[in-house]
Design an enzyme around this catalytic site. Structure first.
Site, short mmCIF file in Angstrom:
data_model
loop_
_atom_site.label_atom_id
_atom_site.label_comp_id
_atom_site.label_asym_id
_atom_site.label_seq_id
_atom_site.Cartn_x
_atom_site.Cartn_y
_atom_site.Cartn_z
N TRP A 292 0.83 -1.21 0.00
CA TRP A 292 0.00 0.00 0.00
C TRP A 292 0.87 1.26 0.00
CZ3 TRP A 292 -3.76 1.39 4.61
CH2 TRP A 292 -4.65 2.38 4.19
N HIS B 64 12.83 -4.25 4.48
CA HIS B 64 12.17 -4.87 5.63
C HIS B 64 13.11 -4.94 6.82
CE1 HIS B 64 8.32 -5.78 4.02
NE2 HIS B 64 8.65 -6.82 3.28
P1 PAP Z 1 4.78 -7.45 2.07
O1 PAP Z 1 5.50 -7.06 3.31
O2 PAP Z 1 4.95 -8.89 1.69
O3 PAP Z 1 5.01 -6.52 0.93
P2 PAP Z 1 2.41 -6.04 2.87
O4 PAP Z 1 1.99 -5.30 1.67
O5 PAP Z 1 3.17 -5.29 3.91
O6 PAP Z 1 3.21 -7.34 2.42
O7 PAP Z 1 1.16 -6.66 3.59
C1 PAP Z 1 0.10 -7.27 2.91
C2 PAP Z 1 -1.16 -6.81 3.61
O8 PAP Z 1 -1.49 -5.49 3.17
C3 PAP Z 1 -2.34 -7.67 3.31
O9 PAP Z 1 -3.15 -7.62 4.48
P3 PAP Z 1 -4.24 -8.74 4.86
O10 PAP Z 1 -3.59 -10.07 4.66
O11 PAP Z 1 -4.58 -8.48 6.30
O12 PAP Z 1 -5.39 -8.50 3.98
C4 PAP Z 1 -2.97 -6.93 2.15
O13 PAP Z 1 -4.33 -7.25 1.94
C5 PAP Z 1 -2.79 -5.51 2.59
N1 PAP Z 1 -2.82 -4.56 1.50
C6 PAP Z 1 -2.26 -4.66 0.27
N2 PAP Z 1 -2.53 -3.58 -0.47
C7 PAP Z 1 -3.29 -2.77 0.29
C8 PAP Z 1 -3.91 -1.50 0.06
N3 PAP Z 1 -3.81 -0.88 -1.10
N4 PAP Z 1 -4.63 -0.96 1.08
C9 PAP Z 1 -4.75 -1.59 2.26
N5 PAP Z 1 -4.19 -2.79 2.53
C10 PAP Z 1 -3.48 -3.38 1.56
#
Ligand code: PAP
Length: 347
Positions: free
Chosen positions: A99, A156
């Site tokens: 995000w 990270h």
């Molecule tokens: P990463 O560290 O592997 O890049 P990261 O993006 O930090 O992952 O986390 C993924 C989470 O952010 C997911 O949460 P959930 O499993 O609780 O649903 C994902 O859905 C959420 N996420 C991804 N994109 C967005 C967005 N645009 N707005 C809000 N939440 C988001």
């Protein structure tokens, strides 16, 4: 046509994928120079490889980190030269990285493209900004070197493992954290997808127990959060400390705060014309999740291709309530509350 006046270096950043593709001749063999040291470090307690996919975790300077990313981190610490104009997004995994990558990239480039033809519509946010230690582990250090300023990258790594070069360069860092209970749930679903099913990974209870001991990617999470929190208090002009849940509650307010911090505040005209809302909308999970690139594409990683879709699940606050008992939640909150004591931070 949009004005570029308030956006520094209007042409940059461009998606990292483009830079990588046009500089593929600079890719080197992944480094092995730290393998001997890594082999001496304590290994994670094994159940099934629950958090690590194909790479086991090692304990390095109090941080649990996959052997693969540690290779990249150590090489990065040795060779990476940070520039004062660099901007980093730092986060513990599953805390809002995707995000914030989208929000930062869209904020910086909002006047470079019409928003309905913005690269975020054809690129996953992870293709727009590189993950520094992963790129170093993958032999892409020279590509990082040729990215034009201002570079925008993610990490990270906890603050304690950032290189001296990053800490001393005067560059800016945006940090995002999230309720650790939701981080744990998000990780668990992600690992199941990567590994191909619930039967391939540890049970949720096993995951939970390891998480409470700090054994998870870049754990313990409390040290990760506290490291950046302390630094944001010391250097608030250089480290912006954000919380996922707060952004969810007030996305427009936080998008403005972010833009201000990274040096391209919204003009009054932009605010009046609803540009902040449009950027927030472009970066929303609802919008990104439905794009073809995020439904069908994938990202090559050391663990094999990871579907872009895996980065978008619910995107809500409090999903832990569907997976954790009240007792489990209270125990994890108590562990973290204890670690946060005296810091001014609360879950
Ligand atoms: P990463 O560290 O592997 O890049 P990261 O993006 O930090 O992952 O986390 C993924 C989470 O952010 C997911 O949460 P959930 O499993 O609780 O649903 C994902 O859905 C959420 N996420 C991804 N994109 C967005 C967005 N645009 N707005 C809000 N939440 C988001």
């Amino acid at each position: 046509m949009a004005s570029y006046d308030n956006v520094p270096h209007a042409d940059f950043p461009i998606p990292y994928k483009t830079i990588e593709e046009t500089n593929s001749h600079l890719i080197e063999k992944p480094t092995q120079e730290h393998d001997a040291l890594i082999a001496t470090l304590p290994l994670q307690p094994f159940i099934k490889r629950p958090f690590t996919f194909t790479h086991p975790f090692r304990l390095y300077k109090g941080v649990w980190i996959s052997e693969f990313l540690l290779r990249g981190a150590l090489t990065m610490q040795q060779h990476f030269k940070s520039r004062p104009t660099d901007l980093f997004l730092a986060s513990s995994p599953k805390s809002g990285t995707t995000w914030l990558k989208a929000l930062i990239f869209a904020t910086l480039t909002r006047n470079n493209y019409p928003l309905d033809q913005h690269p975020l519509r054809t690129h996953n946010p992870h293709q727009c900004l590189p993950h520094l230690e992963r790129e170093f582990a993958n032999g892409r250090s020279q590509i990082i070197e040729v990215i034009p300023s201002p570079r925008v990258m993610s990490t990270h790594l906890p603050y304690s493992l950032l290189s001296e070069s990053i800490i001393n360069s005067g560059c800016q860092i945006v940090y995002v954290w999230r309720d650790p209970k939701d981080v744990l749930v998000s990780l668990w679903f992600f690992v199941q997808k990567i590994m191909g099913g619930a039967d391939k990974v540890a049970t949720f209870d096993q995951f939970y127990d390891l998480f409470c001991q700090g054994v998870h990617s870049q754990g313990p999470i409390w040290n990760h959060v506290l490291g950046y929190w302390e630094e944001s208090k010391r250097r608030s002009e250089k480290v912006l400390f954000l919380k996922y849940e707060h952004i969810l509650q007030e996305p427009v307010k936080h998008a403005k705060q972010l833009a201000h911090f990274i040096g391209c505040p919204y003009t009054e005209a932009e605010e009046n014309n609803g540009v902040v809302e449009q950027v927030v909308e472009l970066c929303s999970i609802k919008m990104l999740k439905d794009l073809d690139v995020n439904k069908g594409g994938n990202r090559g990683t050391s663990d094999g291709p990871i579907s872009h879709a895996y980065y978008f699940r619910k995107g809500e606050a409090g999903d832990w309530k569907s997976h954790m008992t009240q007792e489990m939640a209270e125990r994890l909150d108590a562990i973290i509350g204890d670690k946060f004591k005296g810091s001014g931070l609360q879950i």
